[in-house]
Scaffold this active site. Structure first.
Site, mmCIF file in Angstrom:
data_model
loop_
_atom_site.group_PDB
_atom_site.id
_atom_site.type_symbol
_atom_site.label_atom_id
_atom_site.label_comp_id
_atom_site.label_asym_id
_atom_site.label_seq_id
_atom_site.Cartn_x
_atom_site.Cartn_y
_atom_site.Cartn_z
ATOM 1 N N GLY A 201 16.693 8.955 -1.423
ATOM 2 C CA GLY A 201 17.427 9.454 -0.258
ATOM 3 C C GLY A 201 16.577 9.832 0.939
ATOM 4 O O GLY A 201 17.017 9.737 2.079
ATOM 5 N N GLU B 267 12.619 16.058 1.798
ATOM 6 C CA GLU B 267 13.929 15.812 1.189
ATOM 7 C C GLU B 267 14.955 15.430 2.241
ATOM 8 O O GLU B 267 14.814 15.788 3.414
ATOM 9 C CB GLU B 267 14.417 17.084 0.464
ATOM 10 C CG GLU B 267 14.352 17.005 -1.050
ATOM 11 C CD GLU B 267 15.372 16.053 -1.682
ATOM 12 O OE1 GLU B 267 15.658 14.978 -1.106
ATOM 13 O OE2 GLU B 267 15.866 16.375 -2.758
ATOM 14 N N ASP B 268 15.974 14.715 1.815
ATOM 15 C CA ASP B 268 17.057 14.373 2.730
ATOM 16 C C ASP B 268 18.023 15.537 2.913
ATOM 17 O O ASP B 268 18.448 15.843 4.012
ATOM 18 C CB ASP B 268 17.810 13.126 2.232
ATOM 19 C CG ASP B 268 18.158 13.190 0.744
ATOM 20 O OD1 ASP B 268 17.815 14.185 0.068
ATOM 21 O OD2 ASP B 268 18.776 12.231 0.236
ATOM 22 N N ASP C 46 21.156 20.898 -1.541
ATOM 23 C CA ASP C 46 22.533 21.151 -1.945
ATOM 24 C C ASP C 46 22.546 22.363 -2.888
ATOM 25 O O ASP C 46 22.520 23.501 -2.433
ATOM 26 C CB ASP C 46 23.037 19.852 -2.604
ATOM 27 C CG ASP C 46 24.511 19.844 -2.917
ATOM 28 O OD1 ASP C 46 25.303 20.235 -2.060
ATOM 29 O OD2 ASP C 46 24.875 19.433 -4.027
ATOM 30 N N LYS D 142 22.837 22.351 3.005
ATOM 31 C CA LYS D 142 24.205 22.842 2.744
ATOM 32 C C LYS D 142 24.109 24.177 2.021
ATOM 33 O O LYS D 142 24.308 24.235 0.806
ATOM 34 C CB LYS D 142 24.952 21.845 1.844
ATOM 35 C CG LYS D 142 25.378 20.567 2.521
ATOM 36 C CD LYS D 142 26.477 19.850 1.738
ATOM 37 C CE LYS D 142 25.921 18.895 0.726
ATOM 38 N NZ LYS D 142 26.899 17.924 0.192
ATOM 39 N N PHE E 282 30.542 16.111 1.515
ATOM 40 C CA PHE E 282 29.660 15.071 0.995
ATOM 41 C C PHE E 282 29.394 14.073 2.115
ATOM 42 O O PHE E 282 30.314 13.537 2.720
ATOM 43 C CB PHE E 282 30.279 14.377 -0.220
ATOM 44 C CG PHE E 282 29.297 13.508 -0.926
ATOM 45 C CD1 PHE E 282 28.382 14.051 -1.818
ATOM 46 C CD2 PHE E 282 29.256 12.135 -0.680
ATOM 47 C CE1 PHE E 282 27.442 13.249 -2.451
ATOM 48 C CE2 PHE E 282 28.324 11.325 -1.316
ATOM 49 C CZ PHE E 282 27.423 11.887 -2.197
ATOM 50 N N VAL E 283 28.103 13.851 2.411
ATOM 51 C CA VAL E 283 27.749 13.004 3.549
ATOM 52 C C VAL E 283 26.945 11.775 3.100
ATOM 53 O O VAL E 283 26.300 11.792 2.045
ATOM 54 C CB VAL E 283 26.944 13.790 4.611
ATOM 55 C CG1 VAL E 283 27.810 14.843 5.276
ATOM 56 C CG2 VAL E 283 25.697 14.432 3.999
ATOM 57 N N ASP F 120 23.285 8.378 0.018
ATOM 58 C CA ASP F 120 24.193 7.376 -0.538
ATOM 59 C C ASP F 120 25.435 7.985 -1.168
ATOM 60 O O ASP F 120 25.468 9.156 -1.521
ATOM 61 C CB ASP F 120 23.478 6.581 -1.626
ATOM 62 C CG ASP F 120 23.273 7.411 -2.900
ATOM 63 O OD1 ASP F 120 22.683 8.503 -2.808
ATOM 64 O OD2 ASP F 120 23.745 6.978 -3.964
ATOM 65 N N ARG G 84 23.307 3.855 2.563
ATOM 66 C CA ARG G 84 22.004 4.411 2.952
ATOM 67 C C ARG G 84 21.529 3.879 4.299
ATOM 68 O O ARG G 84 20.796 4.546 5.013
ATOM 69 C CB ARG G 84 20.936 4.078 1.898
ATOM 70 C CG ARG G 84 21.147 4.735 0.544
ATOM 71 C CD ARG G 84 19.912 4.545 -0.313
ATOM 72 N NE ARG G 84 20.127 4.795 -1.734
ATOM 73 C CZ ARG G 84 20.056 6.003 -2.300
ATOM 74 N NH1 ARG G 84 19.786 7.055 -1.568
ATOM 75 N NH2 ARG G 84 20.262 6.142 -3.590
#
Ligand code: IMP
Ligand code: MG
Length: 183
Positions: free
Chosen positions: A46, A102-103, A106, A134, A155-156, A162, A168
């Site tokens: 990600g 990191e992307d 969560d 988040k 959720f994105v 993805d 992606r």
């Protein structure tokens, strides 16, 4: 590209906002790592887009490396498990200042687990940077050192992120139409 875009309900973070955020984080990292031995660590898959944009905006010398971990199953629900699928194999841990890229943060489990793991391996320092955060979803206490954009509990997808290994390549971060999950 246009076919994927039909599945997007709403763009949450535009290409412009992403570019500005990358510039802002890169400037801070460049300042903070002036006298360090930076290893920029990409968490596959990600983070790959954020990572490659960020590395070209950071102005201090660096090495790059890759790890692959998984905390999610096939869809959009967290399993809570963090598994290392590709590990770091280095003999210079005591000389390197690792910055994990990191992307999205969560539950916080992936990064809190990785930070502990890399410290245990003997890294001189371990810090974290994320494009998206988040905080409403946190299950363990964790605050990234560099954080781009706080987003709501949605959720994105896109810009590396993805849903079931798709979306992606979208250049922005968006929310999927509910009908996509029912397919
Ligand atoms: P954490 O361990 O729960 O903090 O999860 C972090 C990982 O979950 C990220 O690296 C993503 O791969 C994945 N993830 C969390 N939220 C999203 C999302 O909204 N879209 C896509 N992937 C997500
Ligand atoms: Mg990920």
């Amino acid at each position: 590209m246009s076919k994927l875009e039909n599945d997007i309900e709403k763009i949450l973070v535009s290409q412009n906002e992403i570019a500005e955020t990358v510039d802002r984080i890169a400037a801070r990292i460049s300042k903070d790592y002036e006298d360090k031995n930076l290893l920029l660590l990409c968490i596959l898959k990600g983070s790959v887009v954020f990572f490659s944009d960020l590395m070209r905006k950071i102005t201090v010398p660096m090495q790059i490396d890759f790890m692959k971990v998984t905390s999610y199953g096939k869809g959009s629900q967290s399993t809570g498990n963090v598994r290392i699928l590709l590990d770091l194999h280095r003999d210079d841990f005591s000389d390197i200042d690792i910055l994990i890229i990191e992307d999205i943060v969560d539950s916080g489990r992936t990064l809190s687990t990785l930070v502990e793991y890399l410290k245990m391996k003997g890294a001189r320092s371990v810090h974290t940077a994320t494009l998206l955060d988040k905080p409403a979803r946190r299950e363990v206490e964790f605050t990234p050192d560099y954080s781009g954009i706080i987003i709501p509990d949605e959720f994105v997808v896109g810009y590396g992120l993805d849903y079931s290994e798709r979306y992606r390549e979208l250049p922005y971060v968006g929310i999927l139409k509910p009908c996509v999950y029912k397919k």
